[in-house]
Design a protein around this motif. Structure first.
Motif, PDB file in Angstrom:
ATOM      1  N   THR A  86     -37.236  89.778 -48.873  1.00 21.99           N
ATOM      2  CA  THR A  86     -38.403  89.856 -48.541  1.00 21.99           C
ATOM      3  C   THR A  86     -39.191  91.055 -49.623  1.00 21.99           C
ATOM      4  O   THR A  86     -40.217  90.922 -50.088  1.00 21.99           O
ATOM      5  CB  THR A  86     -38.396  90.829 -47.150  1.00 21.99           C
ATOM      6  OG1 THR A  86     -37.880  89.741 -46.162  1.00 21.99           O
ATOM      7  CG2 THR A  86     -39.453  91.204 -46.862  1.00 21.99           C
ATOM      8  N   GLN A  93     -41.643  85.506 -41.222  1.00 24.19           N
ATOM      9  CA  GLN A  93     -40.479  85.410 -41.563  1.00 24.19           C
ATOM     10  C   GLN A  93     -40.891  84.769 -39.368  1.00 24.19           C
ATOM     11  O   GLN A  93     -40.035  84.220 -38.791  1.00 24.19           O
ATOM     12  CB  GLN A  93     -39.179  86.173 -40.695  1.00 24.19           C
ATOM     13  CG  GLN A  93     -37.773  86.245 -40.056  1.00 24.19           C
ATOM     14  CD  GLN A  93     -36.670  87.009 -40.759  1.00 24.19           C
ATOM     15  OE1 GLN A  93     -37.284  87.701 -41.963  1.00 24.19           O
ATOM     16  NE2 GLN A  93     -35.971  87.057 -40.104  1.00 24.19           N
ATOM     17  N   ASP A 110     -40.819  83.512 -46.403  1.00 20.91           N
ATOM     18  CA  ASP A 110     -40.043  84.497 -46.359  1.00 20.91           C
ATOM     19  C   ASP A 110     -39.125  83.940 -44.563  1.00 20.91           C
ATOM     20  O   ASP A 110     -39.459  83.773 -43.530  1.00 20.91           O
ATOM     21  CB  ASP A 110     -40.413  85.355 -45.549  1.00 20.91           C
ATOM     22  CG  ASP A 110     -39.063  87.299 -45.624  1.00 20.91           C
ATOM     23  OD1 ASP A 110     -38.215  86.395 -45.671  1.00 20.91           O
ATOM     24  OD2 ASP A 110     -39.870  88.124 -45.431  1.00 20.91           O
ATOM     25  N   GLU A 111     -38.030  83.225 -45.123  1.00 23.45           N
ATOM     26  CA  GLU A 111     -37.698  83.133 -43.674  1.00 23.45           C
ATOM     27  C   GLU A 111     -37.965  82.003 -42.622  1.00 23.45           C
ATOM     28  O   GLU A 111     -38.411  82.485 -41.403  1.00 23.45           O
ATOM     29  CB  GLU A 111     -36.530  83.786 -43.308  1.00 23.45           C
ATOM     30  CG  GLU A 111     -35.497  84.609 -44.269  1.00 23.45           C
ATOM     31  CD  GLU A 111     -34.529  84.666 -43.521  1.00 23.45           C
ATOM     32  OE1 GLU A 111     -33.768  84.834 -42.615  1.00 23.45           O
ATOM     33  OE2 GLU A 111     -34.277  86.478 -44.140  1.00 23.45           O
TER      34      GLU A 111
HETATM   35 MG   LIG Z   1     -36.435  89.517 -45.393  1.00 22.62          MG
END
Ligand SMILES: [Mg+2]
Ligand SMILES: Nc1ncnc2c1ncn2[C@@H]1O[C@H](COP(=O)(O)OP(=O)(O)OP(=O)(O)O)[C@@H](O)[C@H]1O
Lengths: 279, 253
Positions: free
Chosen positions: B46, B92, B174-175
């Protein structure tokens, strides 16, 4: 019935009973003030809202227009002074939580919350009334503004700090300027921000002590302008209720009822108009 | 890596509160590809994305040194607000703005950055972004609805559309599928493939080796703030040279 369900039931009943005990005083106030105040308004009719108090010997009590106008004027002007200052301070503190200035502002706000409001009145008396030699509406506005500021500041700062971090990140990730991000944070937390403003406004509407040596009260004219003394509902109630004159005691109760209705309307209207942002 | 790099990072070091988070990172992301950044929790994935779009500046007490070139410009020397306008980011957790309608969530970035000059252009961008995010058919009749009426997966695709409305050449994720269901994950992946077709460069952090293999052209393996391995997906997935990568692919870390 097994013991668990019994316990559950006892618990529920206890909670309900305690809640009733807790809100009972509120209902008592609403009912009692209406019981004493409403008949006065009925007796005076429209005059209650349009004229100043009658002489104590008059068969009818007259009105409290000067107090209603005064409270509207003082609350509005105090808000005009307090809301921008408090909101800016709150935004600054929440944006720069580690700044020296933030620590100072927070400490100042906290001590203002602790200080009895009569002290605020005395301070403004020393600063604005003694030097000019007169009680003025302006002095009243300033005193009420000082009372309001820490409330608005505290609530707005809290609201700003509770914006979830992820929205702030998303806003910056789109290239938004800091000012724009702040604007959107205020909108996300609109409920909390408005709650803060409302608490400040109701404080200003209901305060007597800061007005005693500043606005002072004036009951022979409807409105004398910013540089003359001015009346306000709580001031009028406080002074009339202890006069012993029937007419004026009646006006005090009528005024209390108006104040109560204003609170309720303010809270209901903002609740309906400003919806919580869901996420 | 033959293609011209969209992102080129040279000797990047990041310290937060005096602690080294990224250590001498060197890497290249070829233009028009999907590159996956993998690595165990806390390895700095991240942080790496946030350096690229300068969101790292929002944290107190960070030191960043090195060069981070995006399409040739060192973003570390640019105004961070200008940097962010040129790239999109998806987070995320789905985080559409709760106070804005579906339409406004998408249009807001385009408005802020002056990508659209008229209401019609704005409508067009919103439509395009929602189509690209595979969400248009599901929301076209309720663009004025608040985003909480959408499912989590739809919200995440709305966030993709929001990022796309900037018309970015680089997309950071991010994910993006860590918190959504398989059906929505597939839609998101389809969407990313079609964006690659259009020449967009995509850098995606992912915890899921399978996703990296399905989707990406290149894989970068991060461990404890350092790049331990990078290369074409086939090589890394089939024949990892590094023990850390092997253990990660087996799901041990
Ligand atoms: Mg992360
Ligand atoms: N704001 C911050 N303040 C202090 N330390 C931070 C901050 N952000 C990240 N770190 C530290 O940097 C390291 C890397 O964090 P990062 O979030 O980049 O990891 P990650 O690879 O994305 O992990 P995950 O897979 O759990 O998301 C961690 O040790 C974390 O504690």
């Amino acid at each position: 019935m097994d013991t668990r369900r019994l316990k559950d039931k006892i618990f529920t009943i206890t909670v309900i009973a305690l809640s009733i005990v807790a809100i009972a005083p509120v209902f008592h106030i609403i009912i009692y003030v209406s019981y004493r105040g409403l008949p006065v308004i009925v007796e005076s009719g429209l005059e209650f809202f349009t004229s100043i108090p009658n002489a104590v010997t008059d068969p009818k009590p007259g009105g409290i227009a000067q107090a209603i106008i005064g409270t509207l004027y003082l609350t509005a002007t105090a808000s005009i002074i307090a809301v921008p200052i408090a909101t800016l301070a709150a935004v600054f503190s929440s944006e720069f939580p580690r700044s020296r200035l933030t620590h100072v502002v927070r400490a100042a706000s906290r001590s203002l919350l602790e200080v009895a409001t009569i002290i605020v009145g005395m301070l403004v008396f020393a600063l604005l009334v003694l030097p000019t030699g007169r009680f003025t509406a302006v002095a009243g506005s300033v005193a009420l503004a000082i009372v309001m500021i820490p409330y608005v500041y505290t609530y707005v700062e809290l609201a700003m700090l509770s914006v979830p971090r992820t929205y702030v990140d998303a806003a910056y990730s789109l290239g938004m300027s800091r000012a724009l991000v702040i604007y959107h944070k205020l909108r996300i937390m609109r409920r909390g921000v408005v709650r803060g403003l409302m608490i400040g406004v109701t404080k200003a509407m209901g305060e007597t002590a800061p007005l005693l040596f500043t606005a002072f009260g004036a009951r022979n004219v409807l409105f004398g302008g910013p540089l003359e003394p001015i009346d306000a509902l709580p001031l009028m109630i406080f002074q009339f209720i202890q006069t012993g004159y029937d007419n004026w005691i009646k006006l005090a109760w009528g005024g209390a009822f108006i104040l109560l209705i204003s609170y309720l309307t303010l809270f209901i209207v903002t609740r309906v108009l400003v919806k919580e942002v869901k996420y | 890596m033959q293609a011209r790099p969209a992102v080129e990072i040279v000797n990047l070091n990041v310290k937060i509160g005096g602690k080294s988070i990224l250590k001498n990172v060197n890497l290249k992301v070829p233009e028009g590809t999907i590159t996956s950044i993998m690595g165990p929790s806390g390895s700095g994935k991240t942080t790496l994305l946030r350096v690229i779009n300068r969101l790292i500046d929002l944290i107190d007490d960070v030191e960043v040194s090195g060069v981070v070139r995006v399409f040739g410009n060192n973003v570390l020397e640019m105004d961070p607000y200008d940097v962010r306008k040129t790239m999109g980011m998806v987070f995320q957790m789905p985080n559409p703005f709760p106070h804005l309608s579906i339409y406004d969530n998408v249009s807001i970035g385009a408005k802020v950055n002056g990508v659209a000059r008229s209401k019609r252009e704005l409508d067009e961008i919103v439509r395009w972004a929602l189509i690209k995010a595979m969400l248009w058919d599901e929301v076209k009749d309720r663009l004025k609805d608040p985003p909480w009426r959408l499912s989590g997966g739809q919200q995440q695709r709305l966030c993709l559309a929001r990022a796309l409305a900037l018309k970015p050449r680089l997309l950071l994720l991010d994910e993006p599928t860590a918190n959504i269901d398989p059906v929505n994950t597939i839609k998101m992946e389809d969407s990313l493939r079609s964006l690659r077709e259009e020449g967009m460069t995509i850098v995606m952090v992912t915890h899921m080796p399978h996703q990296a293999v399905r989707l990406s052209d290149y894989i970068i393996m991060l461990y404890d703030g350092s790049v331990v391995e990078e290369g074409p997906t086939g090589e890394i997935a089939i024949n990892p040279r590094h023990e850390v990568t092997r253990r990660f692919l087996r799901g041990e870390i």
